[in-house]
Design a protein around this motif. Structure first.
Motif, PDB file in Angstrom:
ATOM      1  N   ASP A 225      -3.485   3.592  -6.558  1.00  0.00           N
ATOM      2  CA  ASP A 225      -2.445   2.860  -6.924  1.00  0.00           C
ATOM      3  C   ASP A 225      -1.334   4.286  -7.228  1.00  0.00           C
ATOM      4  O   ASP A 225      -0.258   3.099  -8.043  1.00  0.00           O
ATOM      5  CB  ASP A 225      -2.686   2.181  -6.909  1.00  0.00           C
ATOM      6  CG  ASP A 225      -3.347   0.310  -6.186  1.00  0.00           C
ATOM      7  OD1 ASP A 225      -3.121   0.821  -5.259  1.00  0.00           O
ATOM      8  OD2 ASP A 225      -4.041  -0.440  -6.732  1.00  0.00           O
TER       9      ASP A 225
ATOM     10  N   GLU B  45      -4.082   5.730   3.481  1.00  0.00           N
ATOM     11  CA  GLU B  45      -4.370   4.666   2.267  1.00  0.00           C
ATOM     12  C   GLU B  45      -4.183   5.699   0.804  1.00  0.00           C
ATOM     13  O   GLU B  45      -5.753   6.134   0.517  1.00  0.00           O
ATOM     14  CB  GLU B  45      -5.006   3.276   2.083  1.00  0.00           C
ATOM     15  CG  GLU B  45      -4.317   2.578   3.028  1.00  0.00           C
ATOM     16  CD  GLU B  45      -5.375   1.314   2.450  1.00  0.00           C
ATOM     17  OE1 GLU B  45      -5.653   0.761   1.394  1.00  0.00           O
ATOM     18  OE2 GLU B  45      -5.487   0.316   3.847  1.00  0.00           O
TER      19      GLU B  45
ATOM     20  N   ILE C 118       0.657  -1.308  -0.006  1.00  0.00           N
ATOM     21  CA  ILE C 118      -0.203  -0.167  -0.298  1.00  0.00           C
ATOM     22  C   ILE C 118       0.829   0.705   0.063  1.00  0.00           C
ATOM     23  O   ILE C 118       2.029   1.347   0.184  1.00  0.00           O
ATOM     24  CB  ILE C 118      -0.802   0.163   1.425  1.00  0.00           C
ATOM     25  CG1 ILE C 118      -0.532  -0.485   2.319  1.00  0.00           C
ATOM     26  CG2 ILE C 118      -1.990  -0.741   1.236  1.00  0.00           C
ATOM     27  CD1 ILE C 118      -1.117   0.697   4.047  1.00  0.00           C
TER      28      ILE C 118
END
Length: 811
Positions: free
Chosen positions: A147, A144, A91
């Motif tokens: 990506d 988080e 992550i």
């Protein structure tokens, strides 16, 4: 209305700073209530990726991570000790590098990151949560990142945290400002900066499935547009850019479909609804509700509708089930879920008067209802369904069907004419026709010109233009309220001098505060129950659009408000309560006509009322605790009316105890009542003890005669005592008045100081009689009283009492 500055500048980007933009909006009538940065100041925080995450050798809740921070980890991965439960390999998260400064804490000081050791393991930085960066309240773990976040990039730049959030406090007439595009349109008109209007292209249908929709109430829905979208993936993740924009508008992310609907609402001010198509049976029916129908809403509550509430129903043959509140909130039965595969996208024009006040009946409010009851542009329902459809296909996939659009009746906006000369006169500054033309062009208001006049046809998105004064306001705010000149009034200003014998209501408030009362201010609209029970008013004036369902009538008495305030204090453990209120009441009166300060058929006098509950005096050592009673408030009323002497007589009042209530009269006119709360209402309003109350006309209390100076008599007064035997039915006030009624003017006062009532016949007294000891004060200001004159005056006084009441001297 809350929105991020960056979103606004995508539509219109004027050469103004953030503060200048806020000042411009406020001066145009769109008050900026709050302006705050998206994130507080911090530095040295970058995007990092966790490469390894192993258990700390000496702590169960800590993990030792190695992270890649790009150029900030040139000597190899950095070792970070972290206690977040979601710290795992792969992550991307925010990393505060050595030397970074975190946002200031409660003490206002920043926290600087250094190299440290946690349970013997070195940590070269800190992995951060959203709460530690103060960009959200979530503290459940690390923040988080997407990506595609570039490792080593500055977190402020990647998350676009150098942004500001505007919160506007809009008045109800500014419905066109309840969207980011609407605010941008205003900014473009105010600054002259270009407005970027994104093109909305129609989505090409790939199937021909339609959902039948029958609109039975054209006075509820003027236009209904929608289409079927099949094969959607409701589990798709909402893009980060949409989540961020919604969050900065104060809206949390729910699911992709819900987020898309909310996003378009904030973007263009268009509330919409997305149904699970497979949960709908034959067709949708738009109509008014029916008594007894129920609906479980998306918020989980179940409500009962009636003929005053618009609904969308699911028809299955002859049976119809209510599925949503029209223009307010959808129902749970047809809500989209993770299992949804086919949806129906709906956007409609609901008449504002058909939506206004409906959500308040059920004690909740929604963003959709807030917009529809103020007015939403009916011309763009199809375009906005196309926009929603494209977003659904881009994010969730699917195939769109053909567009359905039913137009039953749209608002007819009559043209409004502006007289340029009158605009200049109202604004108090020179305004030319060219100035007005420029304003209307900048606002995109279609108009026609004539000599000295401009006739504007309000566009579909402007529900606030109906009068000439509305156009004058538009001219003023676009030109700028700060441009209005400071012009002194031409007419003479004459103060309204209050009569010297009329004291102010503020003086009355100080007097009541001096009597140990505290002021309360209640609503003028109250519960109908209070009026019927405490005021005896079976036909109160009803409120057409109450702010809450219980507060449905205008009060004709202040007593209900005081009793409610008492209950509020008792629920908070107050044992001794003394309250007063000065306020207006509203009575039906056909003789009242319209005027500057009056409404036809409604009499609006002011009254002052007080309530005392509990002990008469605060807890103290000098006196035993004693409950407040009728005579305590009688004395307070006498103090308020002094030096005038009111007359108290037994009376009845709907709110008061029938045997402990008195009318208050001045000059032969009843001005109010004082008494103890009726036992029935004490029990009905769940009060441990009965309070004592008074309510009198404010005008009578404020009007006081001016003092008249009288020289001190040079003659000494003479006092004599009489013992009179009378029947039990003789009233005190009547007897004292008869004794003072001396034609010669010698009897100056009569005071009762003793009462004897035998329990058995005694000498000179029979059962049913009583002996009253009265002290008379006699004086003649012109001569000294002799014994003969005194005896004659006493004999005359006894004779008057005997003649009127059958009194005799006690032997």
């Amino acid at each position: 209305m809350q929105f991020p500055e960056s979103w606004l500048r995508e539509f219109c980007d004027p050469p103004l700073s953030t503060q200048q933009l806020a000042d411009l909006l406020t001066m145009s009538g769109m008050e900026v209530e709050e302006l705050r940065p998206v994130a507080p100041p911090f530095s040295g925080i970058v995007v990092a990726q966790i490469l390894t995450a192993e258990q700390h050798p000496q702590a169960d809740r800590l993990r030792v991570c190695t992270v890649d921070a790009g150029e900030h980890s040139k000597d190899g991965p950095l070792q970070i000790v972290c206690g977040a439960p979601n710290a795992r390999v792969g992550i991307k998260v925010p990393l505060a590098t050595v030397g970074a400064e975190l946002p200031p804490g409660e003490d206002g000081k920043t926290f600087k990151i250094g190299v440290g050791k946690l349970r013997g393991v070195e940590s070269r930085g800190m992995l951060c949560s959203a709460r530690e960066l103060k960009i959200a309240d979530d503290h459940g773990g690390l923040l988080e990142l997407a990506d595609d976040a570039p490792v080593g990039a500055d977190i402020r730049s990647w998350l676009k945290l150098d942004d500001s959030v505007f919160t506007l406090k809009l008045t109800p007439n500014l419905a066109h400002g309840l969207s980011v595009f609407g605010i941008a349109r205003e900014v473009a008109a105010l600054t002259g900066a270009p407005l970027r209007t994104p093109a909305i292209s129609p989505v090409t249908p790939t199937h021909d499935q339609r959902l039948p929709v029958e609109v039975q109430a054209s006075d509820l829905c003027g236009r209904f547009s929608g289409r079927v979208v099949r094969g959607v993936n409701t589990k798709a993740k909402t893009p980060a850019w949409m989540v961020d924009r919604l969050a900065r508008c104060g809206q949390r992310s729910v699911t992709a479909l819900v987020d898309i609907s909310n996003y378009v609402m904030f973007e263009y001010g268009r509330p919409s609804h997305i149904f699970d198509l497979d949960k709908i049976h034959d067709k949708l029916v738009v109509r008014w509700g029916r008594q007894g129908e129920t609906l479980k809403l998306l918020n989980g509550s179940t409500i009962e509708v009636d003929a005053q509430v618009g609904v969308i129903a699911d028809a299955q043959g002859e049976k119809q089930t209510v599925e949503s509140l029209a223009g307010i909130m959808g129902g749970d039965a047809t809500a989209v879920s993770d299992d949804t595969r086919n949806v129906y996208v709906e956007a409609a024009f609901w008449w504002p008067e058909a939506v206004a006040g409906r959500s308040r009946r059920y004690n909740f409010s929604t963003d959709a209802g807030h917009r529809f009851e103020r007015g939403v542009d009916p011309a763009l329902t199809v375009a906005h369904v196309e926009h929603i459809t494209q977003l659904i296909i881009d994010i969730c996939g699917g195939q769109a069907g053909p567009m359905d659009d039913q137009v039953l009746g749209l608002p007819q906006r009559p043209p409004v004419t502006l007289r340029v000369a009158r605009a200049a006169r109202v604004l108090g500054m020179p305004v030319s026709q060219a100035d007005c033309v420029d304003v209307f062009r900048r606002l995109s208001l279609p108009f026609t010109e004539a000599d000295g006049t401009l006739t504007v046809t309000p566009p579909s998105w402007r529900f606030d233009i109906a009068l000439e004064e509305d156009l004058i306001e538009e001219v003023a705010r676009v030109i700028g309220f700060d441009k209005l000149p400071d012009t002194a009034p031409v007419a003479p200003v004459t103060a309204r001098v209050r009569r010297e014998s009329l004291r102010s209501s503020h003086a009355l408030r100080h007097a009541l505060a001096g009597l140990d009362y505290m002021e309360t201010i209640g609503y003028s609209f109250v519960e109908a129950r209070w009026e019927q029970e405490l005021a005896g008013n079976a036909d109160p004036i009803r409120v057409l659009n109450p702010i809450a369902a219980p507060l449905a009538v205008m009060r004709s008495s202040l007593i209900g408000s005081l009793v409610q305030a008492l209950r509020h204090n008792l629920s908070r453990k107050a044992g001794r309560v003394r309250l007063f209120e000065v306020g207006r009441v509203f009575l039906r009166d056909a003789t009242v006509s319209d005027g500057p300060l009056s409404v036809a058929g409604v009499h609006q006098p002011q009254r002052v009322a007080g309530l005392a509950y509990g002990a008469a005096l605060p807890l103290q050592w000098a006196a035993k605790e004693q409950g407040v009673d009728f005579y305590d408030l009688k004395g307070d009323v006498e103090a308020l009316l002094a030096p005038r002497k009111p007359v108290f007589a037994p009376a009845t009042h709907p709110a008061m105890h029938p045997g402990r209530c008195a009318s208050v009269a001045l000059g032969g006119r009843v001005i109010g009542h004082v008494g103890e709360l009726h036992p029935k209402w004490r029990q009905g309003y769940e009060l441990p003890l009965a309070p004592v109350l008074f309510e009198v006309e404010l005008d009578a209390v404020l009007d006081r005669p001016l003092p008249e100076f009288v020289p001190v008599s040079r003659q000494q007064p003479v006092q004599r005592d009489l013992a009179l035997v009378l029947g039990e039915n003789v009233a005190h006030d009547a007897l004292m008045a008869r004794l003072r009624d001396d034609p010669q003017g010698l009897v100056r006062s009569a005071t009762l100081f003793d009462i004897y009532k035998p329990t058995a016949p005694v000498a000179g007294l029979q059962l049913g009689e009583r002996s009253l000891a009265v002290r008379l004060e006699l004086r003649d200001d012109s001569a000294t009283l002799t014994d003969e004159r005194i005896d004659a005056a006493l004999a005359a006084a006894v004779a008057r009492a005997a003649q009127t009441f059958g009194a005799r001297l006690r032997a």
